[in-house]
Design a protein around this motif. Sequence first.
Motif, PDB file in Angstrom:
ATOM      1  N   LEU A  92       0.830  -1.205   0.000  1.00  0.00           N
ATOM      2  CA  LEU A  92       0.000   0.000   0.000  1.00  0.00           C
ATOM      3  C   LEU A  92       0.868   1.260   0.000  1.00  0.00           C
ATOM      4  N   ALA A  93       1.948   1.217   0.771  1.00  0.00           N
ATOM      5  CA  ALA A  93       2.858   2.366   0.810  1.00  0.00           C
ATOM      6  C   ALA A  93       3.511   2.575  -0.552  1.00  0.00           C
ATOM      7  N   GLU A  94       3.881   1.482  -1.227  1.00  0.00           N
ATOM      8  CA  GLU A  94       4.472   1.590  -2.562  1.00  0.00           C
ATOM      9  C   GLU A  94       3.502   2.250  -3.541  1.00  0.00           C
ATOM     10  N   GLN A  95       2.230   1.874  -3.428  1.00  0.00           N
ATOM     11  CA  GLN A  95       1.234   2.370  -4.372  1.00  0.00           C
ATOM     12  C   GLN A  95       1.126   3.893  -4.381  1.00  0.00           C
ATOM     13  N   GLU A  96       1.456   4.517  -3.246  1.00  0.00           N
ATOM     14  CA  GLU A  96       1.354   5.970  -3.164  1.00  0.00           C
ATOM     15  C   GLU A  96       2.268   6.656  -4.173  1.00  0.00           C
ATOM     16  N   GLY A  97       3.355   5.996  -4.565  1.00  0.00           N
ATOM     17  CA  GLY A  97       4.288   6.589  -5.510  1.00  0.00           C
ATOM     18  C   GLY A  97       4.068   6.159  -6.951  1.00  0.00           C
ATOM     19  N   TRP A  98       3.034   5.376  -7.213  1.00  0.00           N
ATOM     20  CA  TRP A  98       2.773   4.916  -8.574  1.00  0.00           C
ATOM     21  C   TRP A  98       2.137   6.011  -9.422  1.00  0.00           C
ATOM     22  N   PRO A  99       2.300   5.929 -10.742  1.00  0.00           N
ATOM     23  CA  PRO A  99       1.598   6.880 -11.618  1.00  0.00           C
ATOM     24  C   PRO A  99       0.096   6.627 -11.565  1.00  0.00           C
ATOM     25  N   GLU A 100      -0.668   7.613 -12.006  1.00  0.00           N
ATOM     26  CA  GLU A 100      -2.122   7.489 -11.952  1.00  0.00           C
ATOM     27  C   GLU A 100      -2.620   6.294 -12.754  1.00  0.00           C
ATOM     28  N   VAL A 101      -1.997   6.030 -13.902  1.00  0.00           N
ATOM     29  CA  VAL A 101      -2.362   4.893 -14.746  1.00  0.00           C
ATOM     30  C   VAL A 101      -1.140   4.002 -14.911  1.00  0.00           C
ATOM     31  N   THR A 102      -1.253   2.744 -14.536  1.00  0.00           N
ATOM     32  CA  THR A 102      -0.161   1.785 -14.653  1.00  0.00           C
ATOM     33  C   THR A 102      -0.403   0.854 -15.836  1.00  0.00           C
ATOM     34  N   ASP A 103       0.593   0.042 -16.164  1.00  0.00           N
ATOM     35  CA  ASP A 103       0.420  -0.943 -17.237  1.00  0.00           C
ATOM     36  C   ASP A 103      -0.701  -1.925 -16.914  1.00  0.00           C
ATOM     37  N   ALA A 104      -0.820  -2.297 -15.636  1.00  0.00           N
ATOM     38  CA  ALA A 104      -1.902  -3.199 -15.252  1.00  0.00           C
ATOM     39  C   ALA A 104      -3.261  -2.537 -15.480  1.00  0.00           C
ATOM     40  N   ASP A 105      -3.357  -1.234 -15.235  1.00  0.00           N
ATOM     41  CA  ASP A 105      -4.593  -0.507 -15.525  1.00  0.00           C
ATOM     42  C   ASP A 105      -4.880  -0.528 -17.026  1.00  0.00           C
ATOM     43  N   ARG A 106      -3.838  -0.419 -17.829  1.00  0.00           N
ATOM     44  CA  ARG A 106      -4.019  -0.425 -19.286  1.00  0.00           C
ATOM     45  C   ARG A 106      -4.509  -1.795 -19.764  1.00  0.00           C
ATOM     46  N   VAL A 107      -3.969  -2.861 -19.177  1.00  0.00           N
ATOM     47  CA  VAL A 107      -4.457  -4.194 -19.519  1.00  0.00           C
ATOM     48  C   VAL A 107      -5.936  -4.323 -19.162  1.00  0.00           C
ATOM     49  N   ALA A 108      -6.310  -3.842 -17.974  1.00  0.00           N
ATOM     50  CA  ALA A 108      -7.705  -3.912 -17.547  1.00  0.00           C
ATOM     51  C   ALA A 108      -8.605  -3.113 -18.493  1.00  0.00           C
ATOM     52  N   ALA A 109      -8.132  -1.959 -18.950  1.00  0.00           N
ATOM     53  CA  ALA A 109      -8.918  -1.138 -19.870  1.00  0.00           C
ATOM     54  C   ALA A 109      -9.108  -1.848 -21.208  1.00  0.00           C
TER      55      ALA A 109
END
Length: 332
Positions: free
Chosen positions: A196-213
């Motif tokens: 969860l702490a790592e996620q705070e530094g992630w970009p708004e859209v990740t590659d996994a989000d792109r796969v889901a889209a």
Amino acid sequence: MLPSTLPITVNTESGEVRSQVSAEDLAGIIARLGGEGDRFAVVERAEPAAGAKGAEDSESGGDHYIQTWHEGDGPYEVEYREGTAKRHFGVRMESAGDVTDVFVAWARGEDGWADGYAWERVRFPADEAEEEPDPGLDPELPAEAEAEAGRMIRCGFGTAEEITEAVSDYFHADGGTPLSVPAARRIVRRLWRERLAEQEGWPEVTDADRVAAAFAALNGSGVTARMHFACCGNCAFAEIGGEAAEGDHGFVFFYHDDTRHAADGGGLLLTYGAHGKDREEGEEGGKEAAAAVGREVVAALTTAGLSVKWDGDPDRAIRVEPLEWRRRLPAA
């Protein structure tokens, strides 16, 4: 006058991350805990407070947090950590009010914040293996359990409790498992909090989000698209037909091992094909129908902003790479 907000960050199982919350907000978060997918809260601050219990020999580095787990009508399991596993203590509390009072006092660094409760050191599997060796216990089990839990969490599809049970079951043999569910839960909670702490530094859209889209778009265009589908390829092939909506002409999926491969830093392999008689092996029309579905999948992935490797051969899987698999933890 005490500040209106607390210098903390709160992470919950539901995926909520909040900073600089008030004591009232924190009380509301703790009071609501107990339902499926919303059973724990972890509160962090940058440095241990001078008034913390045992501060005279606590570690200045490492992890510093306080957390609670509450399920249904059961008690609140409260734990705090001051640097290392040797300074990790726990106690059970019966009311949300008591938990809130302790959390707020801890957050403010009040002297004696932990007084009045029978805190006991929480021992992790690695500690038990070192201090009370069991000749029948594999000394590598704690590290293996942590590695397996980490892989499951990086995949991003299971809830904390689902992963806890899966990690315990991972070692099942001869009618039992050497890793109890409570021991597995302690490992998963810590790694979940770190993720969860790592996620705070992630970009708004990740590659996994792109796969889901891309998969969402395919589902809306007549292709049965399923992520993290079934335990293996054989099971996925056997079950994908039952997932088809009326009018679906093709399918695409990746199964559990494909997800693991992506989460471990590799590309993502996608299996695809046509529904119905046209998918039968050896039929020229079937191969062309499968290739047509493959082209649809590639187009959706490319539109979503992903790089794809596929030579157009319907007998070859589609590979999504390079890929950085960062899927946010589920809210439930």
